[in-house]
Design a protein around this motif. Sequence first.
Motif, PDB file in Angstrom:
ATOM      1  N   LEU A 204       0.828  -1.208   0.000  1.00 63.37           N
ATOM      2  CA  LEU A 204       0.000   0.000   0.000  1.00 63.37           C
ATOM      3  C   LEU A 204       0.865   1.261   0.000  1.00 63.37           C
ATOM      4  O   LEU A 204       0.517   2.263  -0.643  1.00 63.37           O
ATOM      5  N   LEU A 205       2.000   1.214   0.712  1.00 59.64           N
ATOM      6  CA  LEU A 205       2.883   2.379   0.759  1.00 59.64           C
ATOM      7  C   LEU A 205       3.398   2.729  -0.633  1.00 59.64           C
ATOM      8  O   LEU A 205       3.308   3.882  -1.080  1.00 59.64           O
ATOM      9  N   ILE A 206       3.921   1.744  -1.336  1.00 60.27           N
ATOM     10  CA  ILE A 206       4.484   2.008  -2.664  1.00 60.27           C
ATOM     11  C   ILE A 206       3.377   2.309  -3.671  1.00 60.27           C
ATOM     12  O   ILE A 206       3.546   3.150  -4.564  1.00 60.27           O
ATOM     13  N   THR A 207       2.240   1.660  -3.537  1.00 59.20           N
ATOM     14  CA  THR A 207       1.121   1.961  -4.425  1.00 59.20           C
ATOM     15  C   THR A 207       0.688   3.409  -4.271  1.00 59.20           C
ATOM     16  O   THR A 207       0.383   4.097  -5.258  1.00 59.20           O
ATOM     17  N   SER A 208       0.664   3.899  -3.038  1.00 64.64           N
ATOM     18  CA  SER A 208       0.307   5.299  -2.787  1.00 64.64           C
ATOM     19  C   SER A 208       1.297   6.247  -3.449  1.00 64.64           C
ATOM     20  O   SER A 208       0.909   7.276  -4.026  1.00 64.64           O
ATOM     21  N   VAL A 209       2.583   5.893  -3.383  1.00 67.36           N
ATOM     22  CA  VAL A 209       3.611   6.722  -4.013  1.00 67.36           C
ATOM     23  C   VAL A 209       3.421   6.753  -5.528  1.00 67.36           C
ATOM     24  O   VAL A 209       3.475   7.815  -6.166  1.00 67.36           O
ATOM     25  N   VAL A 210       3.183   5.563  -6.125  1.00 68.57           N
ATOM     26  CA  VAL A 210       2.982   5.490  -7.571  1.00 68.57           C
ATOM     27  C   VAL A 210       1.736   6.268  -7.981  1.00 68.57           C
ATOM     28  O   VAL A 210       1.732   6.970  -8.996  1.00 68.57           O
ATOM     29  N   LEU A 211       0.672   6.162  -7.184  1.00 68.36           N
ATOM     30  CA  LEU A 211      -0.556   6.904  -7.484  1.00 68.36           C
ATOM     31  C   LEU A 211      -0.325   8.403  -7.408  1.00 68.36           C
ATOM     32  O   LEU A 211      -0.879   9.185  -8.199  1.00 68.36           O
ATOM     33  N   LEU A 212       0.496   8.832  -6.448  1.00 67.34           N
ATOM     34  CA  LEU A 212       0.804  10.248  -6.318  1.00 67.34           C
ATOM     35  C   LEU A 212       1.505  10.766  -7.567  1.00 67.34           C
ATOM     36  O   LEU A 212       1.180  11.841  -8.090  1.00 67.34           O
ATOM     37  N   PHE A 213       2.457   9.997  -8.075  1.00 62.99           N
ATOM     38  CA  PHE A 213       3.155  10.395  -9.292  1.00 62.99           C
ATOM     39  C   PHE A 213       2.235  10.314 -10.514  1.00 62.99           C
ATOM     40  O   PHE A 213       2.385  11.089 -11.459  1.00 62.99           O
ATOM     41  N   SER A 214       1.301   9.353 -10.498  1.00 57.82           N
ATOM     42  CA  SER A 214       0.418   9.188 -11.655  1.00 57.82           C
ATOM     43  C   SER A 214      -0.492  10.398 -11.857  1.00 57.82           C
ATOM     44  O   SER A 214      -0.987  10.627 -12.965  1.00 57.82           O
TER      45      SER A 214
ATOM     46  N   LYS B 207       0.574  13.402 -11.626  1.00 57.72           N
ATOM     47  CA  LYS B 207       1.403  14.429 -12.255  1.00 57.72           C
ATOM     48  C   LYS B 207       1.975  13.970 -13.591  1.00 57.72           C
ATOM     49  O   LYS B 207       2.230  14.796 -14.476  1.00 57.72           O
ATOM     50  N   VAL B 208       2.203  12.658 -13.712  1.00 57.20           N
ATOM     51  CA  VAL B 208       2.829  12.118 -14.920  1.00 57.20           C
ATOM     52  C   VAL B 208       1.789  11.333 -15.698  1.00 57.20           C
ATOM     53  O   VAL B 208       1.221  10.365 -15.190  1.00 57.20           O
ATOM     54  N   HIS B 209       1.519  11.720 -16.912  1.00 56.45           N
ATOM     55  CA  HIS B 209       0.483  11.073 -17.717  1.00 56.45           C
ATOM     56  C   HIS B 209       1.059  10.067 -18.715  1.00 56.45           C
ATOM     57  O   HIS B 209       0.311   9.348 -19.354  1.00 56.45           O
ATOM     58  N   SER B 210       2.397  10.034 -18.824  1.00 56.18           N
ATOM     59  CA  SER B 210       3.039   9.072 -19.710  1.00 56.18           C
ATOM     60  C   SER B 210       3.258   7.766 -18.943  1.00 56.18           C
ATOM     61  O   SER B 210       3.905   7.748 -17.896  1.00 56.18           O
ATOM     62  N   MET B 211       2.706   6.662 -19.476  1.00 53.18           N
ATOM     63  CA  MET B 211       2.840   5.385 -18.797  1.00 53.18           C
ATOM     64  C   MET B 211       4.284   4.921 -18.761  1.00 53.18           C
ATOM     65  O   MET B 211       4.733   4.327 -17.787  1.00 53.18           O
ATOM     66  N   SER B 212       5.045   5.189 -19.833  1.00 54.87           N
ATOM     67  CA  SER B 212       6.449   4.794 -19.842  1.00 54.87           C
ATOM     68  C   SER B 212       7.224   5.504 -18.736  1.00 54.87           C
ATOM     69  O   SER B 212       8.060   4.891 -18.060  1.00 54.87           O
ATOM     70  N   MET B 213       6.923   6.790 -18.536  1.00 52.90           N
ATOM     71  CA  MET B 213       7.579   7.524 -17.452  1.00 52.90           C
ATOM     72  C   MET B 213       7.148   6.985 -16.091  1.00 52.90           C
ATOM     73  O   MET B 213       7.965   6.877 -15.162  1.00 52.90           O
ATOM     74  N   LEU B 214       5.879   6.610 -15.969  1.00 53.19           N
ATOM     75  CA  LEU B 214       5.395   6.065 -14.704  1.00 53.19           C
ATOM     76  C   LEU B 214       6.069   4.728 -14.406  1.00 53.19           C
ATOM     77  O   LEU B 214       6.390   4.426 -13.253  1.00 53.19           O
ATOM     78  N   LEU B 215       6.302   3.927 -15.429  1.00 47.50           N
ATOM     79  CA  LEU B 215       7.004   2.659 -15.232  1.00 47.50           C
ATOM     80  C   LEU B 215       8.442   2.899 -14.779  1.00 47.50           C
ATOM     81  O   LEU B 215       8.959   2.186 -13.916  1.00 47.50           O
TER      82      LEU B 215
END
Length: 350
Positions: A145-155, A157-165
Amino acid sequence: MKENTETLRLGNPGRFWGVMALLWGLLLLALVLNVNIGSVSIRPGEIYAMLWDGLRHGVGSSTESQILFRIRIPRMLLAAILGGALSVSGYLLQVFFRNPIAGPFVLGISSGAKMVVGITLIFLAEFLGSVRPVTLILAAFAGSLLITSVVLLFSQKVHSMSMLLVIGIMVGYICGAVTDFCVTFADDHDVVNLTNWSMGTFSGASWEDVSLSAALCLPGILGALALCKPISAYALGEGYAQSMGIRVKPFRIVLILLSSLLSACVTALAGPISFVGIAVPHITRSLLKSSKPAYVIPASFFCGAVFCVFCDLLARTVFAPTELAIGTVTSIFGAPVVIYMMIRRKRQEV
């Protein structure tokens, strides 16, 4: 709109049941091979007799009976349940991010679970006395849940899936660095335990592990099946889902909780296992020629079970008596599928 329509292809019910029959047959074959093959070979006739006697009178005292009921059967059942759970977890993440390359391992979620479990094994074991599987699952769930929250926070701001990966991979490296830092101050005994666990293995599975994984994962699978209609609407866009009366925010939260719970169970009981959550849902959709959730979710579960049981068989027999880490075998077969997916997606974009 073409891609969204493709996502919701209904497929053929006859093909779905044909694929399910194929997966059930492969799973049965995998289970038979796992029971029969090993350092001690047990003939099929003997297996049947021991299973029948075990059901009637309990586990026998012979070496073969002990190996069958105490080692091989719990191990293959755990591999089947956790493999299916990890596949469904990856599928839910792919639905959430609307991208077939999303998965617990790539987004760093497995690394976050590993980090918190490592901290628990190294620093909290002394205060807890003994670390039970339930404790590890709670720790892995918190890390997920901690890391998922971090990824969601970045998602946001970042709309590019490659950048999110890329961000997910970097977060995974950070979690790995924190885990290595903790290992520096750990006792040798704790380091050995963490190292063995972090390599990923179904070895040492017990009936308690099987019961616990079934009690947590199977309700999670049923919960995912209950979301089939909202998933179908969500795949066409948040606006469309809202027009169908779906409350998008609670739905997204439920998706993340279910995915985190399933991946946490796998990480806690078997260690980090790579590429299953990405590759297996893609293989399933290719077999079904459909992305209908009511088809993909159960088929992904059984496909993941088959995949992990066969990989576990290879892990413990190819270089016997030396046993490979399960993550090593799943990477060998799963990574090429992910590479193919990325190349194919890039061609479609061009």
